[in-house]
Design an enzyme around this catalytic site. Structure first.
Site, PDB file in Angstrom:
ATOM      1  CG  ASP A   1      73.039  92.351   2.714  1.00 28.29           C
ATOM      2  OD1 ASP A   1      72.472  91.289   3.086  1.00 28.29           O
ATOM      3  OD2 ASP A   1      74.102  92.766   3.222  1.00 28.29           O
TER       4      ASP A   1
ATOM      5  CG  ASP B   1      76.982  93.086   5.920  1.00 28.38           C
ATOM      6  OD1 ASP B   1      76.691  92.167   6.708  1.00 28.38           O
ATOM      7  OD2 ASP B   1      76.186  93.511   5.053  1.00 28.38           O
TER       8      ASP B   1
HETATM    9  C1  LIG Z   1      76.077  87.809  10.852  1.00 28.79           C
HETATM   10  C2  LIG Z   1      75.387  88.488  11.981  1.00 28.79           C
HETATM   11  N1  LIG Z   1      75.296  88.007  13.230  1.00 28.79           N
HETATM   12  N2  LIG Z   1      74.609  88.911  13.949  1.00 28.79           N
HETATM   13  C3  LIG Z   1      74.328  88.748  15.367  1.00 28.79           C
HETATM   14  C4  LIG Z   1      74.232  89.956  13.176  1.00 28.79           C
HETATM   15  C5  LIG Z   1      73.430  91.140  13.583  1.00 28.79           C
HETATM   16  C6  LIG Z   1      74.729  89.711  11.908  1.00 28.79           C
HETATM   17  C7  LIG Z   1      74.596  90.564  10.703  1.00 28.79           C
HETATM   18  C8  LIG Z   1      73.235  90.385  10.052  1.00 28.79           C
HETATM   19  O1  LIG Z   1      72.403  89.580  10.502  1.00 28.79           O
HETATM   20  N3  LIG Z   1      73.048  91.152   8.956  1.00 28.79           N
HETATM   21  C9  LIG Z   1      71.904  91.179   8.193  1.00 28.79           C
HETATM   22  C10 LIG Z   1      70.623  90.975   8.716  1.00 28.79           C
HETATM   23  C11 LIG Z   1      69.538  91.017   7.855  1.00 28.79           C
HETATM   24  C12 LIG Z   1      69.734  91.275   6.497  1.00 28.79           C
HETATM   25  C13 LIG Z   1      71.018  91.489   6.043  1.00 28.79           C
HETATM   26  N4  LIG Z   1      72.083  91.447   6.880  1.00 28.79           N
END
Ligand SMILES: Cc1nn(C)c(C)c1CC(=O)Nc1ccccn1
Length: 325
Positions: free
Chosen positions: A32, A213
């Site tokens: 990640d 990401d």
């Molecule tokens: C920052 C963000 N806001 N919102 C709505 C989303 C979906 C994100 C990205 C996010 O949660 N990524 C993540 C989740 C679990 C493990 C690693 N990365």
């Protein structure tokens, strides 16, 4: 040292899992670039939360007494626990005394995804959550021993890709690599993305502040950009129950073009077609969604599976390199 590890997709390319030796156990971890904690399911995780997962046994490590961690992700998931120092090996690249964050509690999203045994953070160590002292990421631990202080991501749609550490494999991309400087102030691989276009033609406007990401499934972009995209999808509309744009799975999606470092990259409409919202397979959830409330755009796996990315710390200012696959 240098090395290569497979990145195996889950269903719908929801995430990509890589085999990592942690102590004496091989775990499948989600690499990640949007976070900086290496945390794992462990023998300390309640059985009710860890059934079906491979578990790290901290007995092989050295407990960092008094150290704890607690991470929350933007999608509401999270985990917390205690910290050990242990050997971690990724594609033959070894960190002899890596901070391994053993989970004593995980959220339901992680409990339910039994393919996923934890995360290996590759963002900047400044956002590691360990208290009382932030710990180094795996990349920061091995960076000085790598042939080159960089790693690359070559994710694929519905097939195994790779992460390489310490070298650039020129067989994994076509054309030239275009670089953008990274702003590390927030601890992310954060940069400024330029113009965009829907379908085809010349790019215009600006996507703006964005992060690369690998741990996020979809692309989250400014509302203006997302509206321009789904205006070209007849059956699309914003479904507040689903929390985003949906459309008829039978409809072909337009390509999305984005300019990075002076080069235009095309995300094919087929890659933007993420997944059905239910078992009927009639309505699908789009791979491009709004970045409302996030504070920046996120170029997640939907984007990354069509490019080759270099996460480069060879210079005083880190940079991202993008090339077509
Ligand atoms: C920052 C963000 N806001 N919102 C709505 C989303 C979906 C994100 C990205 C996010 O949660 N990524 C993540 C989740 C679990 C493990 C690693 N990365």
């Amino acid at each position: 040292q240098s090395g290569e590890v497979a990145a195996n997709p889950e269903q719908y390319d929801e995430s990509y899992l890589c085999p990592v030796q942690v102590g004496q156990t091989t775990l499948n971890l989600d690499f990640d670039t949007g976070s900086a904690d290496l945390w794992v399911f462990s023998t300390l995780t309640p059985k009710s939360e860890s059934t079906g997962h491979s578990l790290y046994n901290p007995s092989t490590g050295t407990k960092k007494s008094g150290y704890t961690w607690d991470i929350s992700y933007g999608d509401g998931s999270g985990a917390s626990g205690t910290v050990y120092a242990d050997k971690v090996v990724v594609g033959g690249v070894t960190a002899t005394s890596q901070a391994v964050e053993a989970a004593t509690s995980v959220s339901s999203q992680f409990e339910q995804d039994t393919d996923n045994d934890g995360l290996l953070g590759l963002a900047f160590s400044s956002i590691n959550t360990v208290e009382p002292q932030a710990q180094k990421t795996f990349f920061d631990s091995v960076k000085g021993s790598l042939a080159k202080p960089l790693f690359t991501a070559d994710l694929k749609k519905g097939a195994a890709g790779t992460y390489d550490f310490g070298y650039i494999d020129s067989s994994k991309y076509t054309g030239s690599i275009s670089y953008v400087n990274v702003n590390t102030a927030n601890g992310f691989w954060e940069f400024t993305a330029s113009g965009y276009a829907v379908g085809s033609g010349s790019v215009s406007g600006s996507v703006g502040d964005a992060i690369a990401d690998t741990g996020t499934t979809l692309m989250y972009l400014p509302t203006t950009v997302v509206q321009a995209y789904y205006n070209k999808v007849d059956s699309a509309d914003y479904d507040s129950n689903q929390g985003g744009y949906t459309y008829d799975c039978s409809e072909n999606l337009p390509n999305f073009l984005i300019s990075l470092g002076g080069k235009t990259f095309t995300v094919s409409g087929t890659d933007i077609n993420f997944a059905p919202v239910d078992s009927s397979g009639e309505t699908c959830f789009g791979g491009i969604q709004e970045n409302t409330g996030i504070g920046m755009s996120i170029l997640g796996d939907i984007f990354l599976k069509s490019v080759f990315v270099v996460f480069d710390q060879t210079q005083s200012t880190p940079r991202l390199g993008f090339a077509a696959q």
